[in-house]
Design an enzyme around this catalytic site. Sequence first.
Site, PDB file in Angstrom:
ATOM      1  CG  ASN A 147      -0.344  -0.218   2.513  1.00 41.09           C
ATOM      2  OD1 ASN A 147       0.868  -0.111   2.624  1.00 41.09           O
ATOM      3  ND2 ASN A 147      -1.134  -0.511   3.531  1.00 41.09           N
ATOM      4  NE  ARG A 285       2.287   2.540  11.933  1.00 41.23           N
ATOM      5  CZ  ARG A 285       1.800   2.293  10.707  1.00 41.23           C
ATOM      6  NH1 ARG A 285       1.278   3.264   9.967  1.00 41.23           N
ATOM      7  NH2 ARG A 285       1.808   1.068  10.232  1.00 41.23           N
ATOM      8  CD  GLN A 314      -4.011   4.393  14.097  1.00 39.96           C
ATOM      9  OE1 GLN A 314      -3.495   5.299  13.492  1.00 39.96           O
ATOM     10  NE2 GLN A 314      -4.231   3.226  13.521  1.00 39.96           N
ATOM     11  CG  HIS A 333      -4.214   4.190   9.940  1.00 39.38           C
ATOM     12  ND1 HIS A 333      -3.303   3.576  10.766  1.00 39.38           N
ATOM     13  CD2 HIS A 333      -3.633   4.203   8.721  1.00 39.38           C
ATOM     14  CE1 HIS A 333      -2.239   3.219  10.066  1.00 39.38           C
ATOM     15  NE2 HIS A 333      -2.426   3.590   8.815  1.00 39.38           N
TER      16      HIS A 333
END
Length: 395
Positions: A147, A285, A314, A333
């Site tokens: 990704n 991050r 998260q 995210h």
Amino acid sequence: MAKIVCVLYEDPVDGYPTSYARDDVPEITSYPGGQTAPTPNAIDFTPGELLGSVSGELGLRPYLEGLGHTFVVINDKDGADSEFDRELVDADVVISQPFWPAYLTAERIAKAPNLKLAITAGIGSDHVDLQAAIDASLTVAEVTYSNSISVAEHVVMMILGLVRNYLPSYQWVIKGGWNIADCAARSYDLEGMTVGSVAAGRIGLAVLRRLKPFDVKLHYTDKHRLDPAIEEELGLTYHESVEDMVGICDVVTINAPLHPETEHMFNDAMFARMKRGAYLINTARGKICDRDAVVRALESGQLAGYAGDVWFPQPPPADHPWRTMPHHGMTPHISGTSLSAQARYAAGTREILECFFEGRPIRDEYLIVDNGSLAGTGAKSYTAGNATEGSDATA
Ligand code: NDP
């Protein structure tokens, strides 16, 4: 037979989709530089389906159950009495996505004596205490490159969104207004600006390449310098350190992994070095930035905008200050979990599992930890240590 525990994000609030906006996704077979996209023996899903939520199961159930393994898919991942904690005790393999990270802390690893393999379905294995994984001789693997381009596209979108003041302008439309001056008062052109990337790995370099046609001045810093031919092609200026680079940048984009060297790299001192009115994009991050220092920099005007999709922990609590700080363009995210990306990282997860169960080596570029040390991409891009501290705040 093995037990595989797979922790995935929730289905959409309206239920698992029965149809999609588009009928297909382009097939990507290789990445820049020649690395091939995942090559599992087979897949049991249709690319373009929602695979990353619990009902999607990363398309793995027919394969794993066909081999006689136990495949447990859960969503509840936080706190000592979570389903994850309960299922982990006899798990051989854990699969987690960075978007909904199942924090694999030293305490959890100690409670999982059978655990051999932790797979990141995606990129970025900082939700695993890598030092504890090294000490316990676990293999940690991720689907490198799956990704990276998805994120690079998101970075370019977020840079343009902030610089051109897109989101507040969109809000005026929703509110029924026509407040051109309100929109224009914080809107600039990207053309001519200086953009610096913290890291020029797969994502960072893809961002730099995509920005080149915008006629910006491109700068970067990285632990290893790029090939001179690439520097020349893109007109890149290299800096030895982040500190050296940020002072001249109008836009900074962070594209490094989270590990002990990068944790809280962007703090009050780093913001003080930046140009007043710079924009910071962080899709790497959340913990690479000091949470409260970001808020202070936006409130004082030192930063003109901050955007990204990564938080810590998260999911972030409802009162996380990044939800309400001024001039932000945050999303949950999502940049690396487009339907296009999911097809690749689900296939890559399947490839890693096939290698594991068939006793074949996992691709070197997928390895982060193996045989008691950092390995593969982990050895090149990470430092050993633990970046999960504080993750229990999600509970
Ligand atoms: P790569 O491994 O290709 O690139 C990472 C780069 O960071 C490498 O070039 C590495 O240097 C460099 N780096 C590491 N430490 C430092 C440091 N201290 N200072 C400067 N550079 C450093 O990974 P990707 O580009 O594919 O991904 C990068 C990160 O992006 C991931 O680790 C993940 O955290 C995040 N990500 C976020 C996603 C999202 O959905 N938001 C999805 C995918 C990734 P070198 O190798 O030269 O030593």
